[in-house]
Design an enzyme around this catalytic site. Structure first.
Site, PDB file in Angstrom:
ATOM      1  N   HIS A 127       9.622  -7.523  -5.133  1.00  0.00           N
ATOM      2  CA  HIS A 127       8.484  -8.115  -5.855  1.00  0.00           C
ATOM      3  C   HIS A 127       8.960  -8.943  -7.039  1.00  0.00           C
ATOM      4  O   HIS A 127       8.175  -9.245  -7.938  1.00  0.00           O
ATOM      5  CB  HIS A 127       7.554  -7.021  -6.377  1.00  0.00           C
ATOM      6  CG  HIS A 127       7.109  -6.055  -5.350  1.00  0.00           C
ATOM      7  ND1 HIS A 127       6.428  -6.446  -4.229  1.00  0.00           N
ATOM      8  CD2 HIS A 127       7.246  -4.701  -5.254  1.00  0.00           C
ATOM      9  CE1 HIS A 127       6.159  -5.375  -3.481  1.00  0.00           C
ATOM     10  NE2 HIS A 127       6.654  -4.312  -4.083  1.00  0.00           N
ATOM     11  N   HIS A 157       3.219  -5.881   0.068  1.00  0.00           N
ATOM     12  CA  HIS A 157       4.290  -5.284   0.868  1.00  0.00           C
ATOM     13  C   HIS A 157       4.281  -5.791   2.293  1.00  0.00           C
ATOM     14  O   HIS A 157       4.772  -5.121   3.199  1.00  0.00           O
ATOM     15  CB  HIS A 157       4.152  -3.764   0.900  1.00  0.00           C
ATOM     16  CG  HIS A 157       4.133  -3.143  -0.443  1.00  0.00           C
ATOM     17  ND1 HIS A 157       2.971  -2.947  -1.137  1.00  0.00           N
ATOM     18  CD2 HIS A 157       5.133  -2.701  -1.230  1.00  0.00           C
ATOM     19  CE1 HIS A 157       3.260  -2.382  -2.299  1.00  0.00           C
ATOM     20  NE2 HIS A 157       4.553  -2.237  -2.395  1.00  0.00           N
TER      21      HIS A 157
END
Ligand code: ADP
Ligand code: ADP
Ligand code: MG
Ligand code: MG
Ligand code: MG
Ligand code: MG
Lengths: 333, 221, 333, 221
Positions: C57, C219
């Site tokens: 991320h 995700h």
């Protein structure tokens, strides 16, 4: 083609509208012809620094307009040099009486359009100087052709010249430091994937799952060679060798390093690559004094990266450290 | 000798707008192989603008981009030049803009010219391309279409050919020149950065210039 | 799989080595277990602010460690929550005696691992508070499940809590402002493409050329629904409607807005989208007081974006404006 | 009744390391459909570490992660727990770590136990999963494998079944429970964010737990 756009033909102007809405404190956007200037331009008595080129390389150049960096940017259509009238309008809007430095990347189109704009500006009594950036070591036989492409060094030159202007360097001196930056900068890029020009609607080149292009530019054009995909350490090794074997440096020299993502490369990979670059630089006795890691000069959504090294002297390092406040680069303010 | 009238020239320019629109993808694909995939897009944008500009001028009273009436060759070509310069961008914008600018500066006739004058205008235009781009024959650019075409046109003109014959001769050599770019290594323009890898592909500008000459040979004859 | 890596299993640790090499002035990286702390931590008497989660991320969270933001970050494996021992080590390293605020995104794994770490920390006599971020309006029926995901608000909370700590807020007050930020934040994301977890080696989901996923998390998990690809204006409209219909705001309220790229989205598209967001916000009477436009909380190389709105009061805006100096966010210094 | 020895338990744990390595892609693919594509990767990483840790402990003298000798159930399970907690991450790391932690705390025998004790340990472990994850049967998680399996094992144990019979009964119900997750809507875990879209896919944790029970039924019998 998967893009977050409305119509291919509107991408550039709509993105410019977005920039204007996002940064009214930093910049003003004009349309037809399109150009972006510092909100507080023209700066009386200060050398104005202007750059431009095709769009699709964001944040370059519009994202570098602001305090301590560019006074104006002229965004052309995607990957298409801006037009002379556009450049002229920008030059006129930011000239504060001390003349204008045009930072031009070495592509026929850019060079010619900036040349025509300079002729027009001189007709209108505006002093301009142009420095052509040509740092891309991927180009072979550059002696026999129009030379090397201009890539990453452009970003470094824009930062340093913007600071020079802020410090009150006159046009000649600003152009001088720009040339010095260009002369001691070298870059090399590579890609894992192609990009898609919105108006073209399909990828500029085809490349298979286990191939990479080494020595690409920033327009989705093919590179120096196509090779089987290798490990990050090997790729970085090849690229650092190409860059440093051409860079006039000696052990212990300090560099400003830019590890640049091509637009679609995740930051986790850029940091992994930086780890490799760091080891190699160390082994070669090169001191990384300053660095940028991120997307600064991109090819739309291309995956890949480029490395730029600028062998920097004290003056350049000082100018680098001067405050800057633009949409894409900010420190000290 | 058949005369080249201003209406024929307008027809030619309109035809170019159609031709570049039809060949937009083809030219862009050629540019993908050795450039940045925008040549067809650039020319389509530029010549649509040329069409719009001429239509605006011709719809009475309205002044062209150059602020001039459209009823003389010089003002027409000036308008074409200015429009291309302002809308095309890239290498081809600067080069074709300069091409038409030089023509507008050199043209002597007002509303009609003969084939010989046309050839001399093309020569002036191409000189402009050379001056602007510092390229030579063999560098794999639009000049590889134009220079052989001009030689053939010059020969045909001096041996007294008709306008149609002049242009047909030009087209034949233009096509040969264009095809010859395939095996050349680019030394100017964006393709030059590829070195050896530019070999084996037609130069997009050579192709678009050939299309321009082909349209001329059909319409200006 | 096309990635600039050496071995899939080494991605996280090699990227951390790169971060350490890149930012020795800002942060210190520890390995086995992996965590990143501010170079000057622990700060005696200051509430420490810690966050963490799966890697992939970036820049979140490691890129937000530094002055005025996080004291420590715990990067798990790609998309995998960090482990309790890792979190505990980070907490211990940065506790300056005033306790530690853990900012946790609402995923079972993150919540449970942070919970276990908090139990261990309390065994060692360290005061911790945890705030669970759950701003993602894409999750339906959240009343009957474990609730909403934590996404973009995490970045805003980290900045604001970091500033609060800098100002000397105690643990309770820092946790309080964190909860307040979470309560007045809403986010929504979408994707054009999937991402590929390095160790998995292939895209997490398949999606065709004319489809998009609306309401994705960070995700590569599937979203709320799959729809035909639409224009930027329509997509932005849908997303802004979803976000604002859930945000407790009234006309004239000020927001901090984050327009976030998922990692593979070119900046030119983000600016184009910002133009749309700006128009919609204006029409709804929402005042965009502060903004971030760029890649802040990503899903590897995914193409797509998310919008986060935080209805901000004076205190939050003030904390937002406080100086920050981290690898990924910097102003005022 | 056949006894469950410490060597059998080690064999079981080693087998799990092989099984999760073989099913790494399959479990990850299941997790791609409704989660974040890491379940197989997580378990493979975790149980390879468990294997390495046990081998290290067993190669004489070296102490396990928990700083204890490997020669009692409690220290073995504690080591497994700590290793999983430290290496798996994600939801399954916390849950399986807690599962083995509870077992290590509850185990009474040192080097051998009977089937009844094994069932009671699984019960304690699963209580830990419930406590940690706040999930219930029907939420589409690993509990949908474990809870029916435990009921069947309990029944078989109280009706005097052998260890083998107990575990076989457990496996049968585990498989049914696992298969039932396909039609469930997830209410806990990452898949719960998908709402209706989680229906139609097996839960990866339910599958990996079933593999664990299957290996137990083959090795601990
Ligand atoms: N220096 C030059 N002289 C003559 N022709 C050139 C030169 N540079 C480029 N060209 C021509 O321009 C063509 C490319 O035009 P275009 O794609 O529109 O611009 P750009 O290269 O800027 O993207 C080339 O195919 C070549 O024929
Ligand atoms: N709260 C919970 N209670 C029980 N099991 C859960 C819970 N949350 C998740 N799980 C299980 O964990 C599995 C996912 O594990 P894994 O993919 O390794 O972790 P993560 O979801 O953090 O990526 C799910 O398939 C589910 O069976
Ligand atoms: Mg171009
Ligand atoms: Mg081109
Ligand atoms: Mg995970
Ligand atoms: Mg998972």
């Amino acid at each position: 083609m998967k893009k977050l756009i409305n119509l291919p033909g509107l991408v550039v102007s709509e993105a410019l509208h977005g920039m204007q809405a996002a940064h009214p404190d930093l910049l003003k956007v004009f349309f037809d012809p399109n150009y972006i200037i510092r909100a507080d331009a023209p700066l009386k008595g200060k050398t104005a620094v202007v750059s431009g080129g095709g769009s699709g390389h964001e944040p370059m150049h519009g994202g570098f307009v602001g305090r301590g960096m560019l006074h104006a940017a002229c965004p052309g259509d995607v990957f298409t040099s801006p037009t002379p009238d556009q450049i002229l309008a920008a030059v006129k809007a930011v000239d504060g009486g001390a003349g204008v430095l045009n930072i031009v990347k070495n592509y026929s189109g850019d060079v010619m359009n900036f040349e025509m704009a300079a002729e027009l500006a001189s007709d209108e009594g505006i002093k301009t100087e142009s420095v052509v950036i040509n740092d891309d070591v991927a180009v072979k036989d550059s002696l026999y052709t129009q030379g090397r492409r201009g890539v990453g060094a452009t970003v470094l030159a824009e930062k340093i010249c913007g600071a020079a202007s802020e410090r009150g360097y006159d046009l000649k001196k600003t152009a001088g430091i720009c040339r010095a930056v260009n002369e001691s900068s070298r870059s090399m890029g590579m890609a894992l994937t192609s990009c898609t020009v919105p108006a073209a609607g399909k990828p500029t080149f085809q490349i298979s799952e286990n191939e990479m292009e080494i020595g690409i530019g920033i327009h989705g054009e093919p590179g120096r060679e196509r090779l089987p995909l290798k490990k990050a350490s090997e790729i970085t090794g090849m690229m650092m060798d190409a860059v440093t074997s051409d860079l006039p440096y000696k052990k212990g020299d300090r560099v400003i390093l830019m590890l640049n993502g091509m637009g679609g490369t995740p930051l986790i990979e850029l940091y992994l690559l930086y780890g490799e670059v760091y080891k190699i630089a160390k082994s070669k006795g090169i001191l990384i004094s300053r660095k940028l890691i991120g997307n600064y000069i991109t090819s739309l959504e291309m995956q890949g990266f480029s490395i730029t090294l600028l062998k920097a002297d004290d003056e350049m390092l000082g100018l680098w450290d001067d405050p800057v406040l633009t949409p894409a680069l900010r420190w000290g303010i | 000798m058949n005369m080249v009238t201003i209406d024929k020239v307008k027809d030619w320019l309109f035809a170019l707008s159609d031709i570049y629109s039809e060949n937009r993808e083809y030219l862009t694909e050629l540019d993908s192989a050795i450039g940045d995939a925008d040549h067809g897009i650039n020319l389509d944008r530029g010549f649509s603008a040329v069409r719009a500009e001429i239509e605006k001028m011709s719809s009475g009273g309205v002044q062209g981009a150059a602020g001039q009436s459209p009823d003389s060759f010089s003002s027409l070509f000036k308008t074409v030049s200015m429009t291309l310069i302002k809308t095309v961008g890239g290498a081809s914008g600067a080069l074709l803009g300069t091409f038409f600018l030089r023509i507008s500066q050199a043209v002597k006739s007002e509303k009609e010219m003969d084939g010989r004058e046309l050839v001399s205008l093309f020569e002036k235009g191409v000189e402009g391309i050379k001056m602007r781009g510092h390229a030579e024959e063999g560098d794999k650019t639009m000049l590889d279409t134009w220079l052989p075409a001009l030689r053939a046109m010059g020969d045909a003109a001096s041996s007294g050919g008709s306008t149609g014959e002049i242009l047909s001769a030009g087209l034949k050599s233009a096509e040969a020149g264009m095809n010859a770019t395939k095996d050349m290594k680019a030394l100017k323009g964006r393709a030059s950065y590829l070195g050896e890898r530019s070999i084996g592909h037609l130069d997009p500008g050579a192709v678009s210039s050939c299309l321009m000459i082909k349209a001329a040979s059909e319409i200006l004859r």
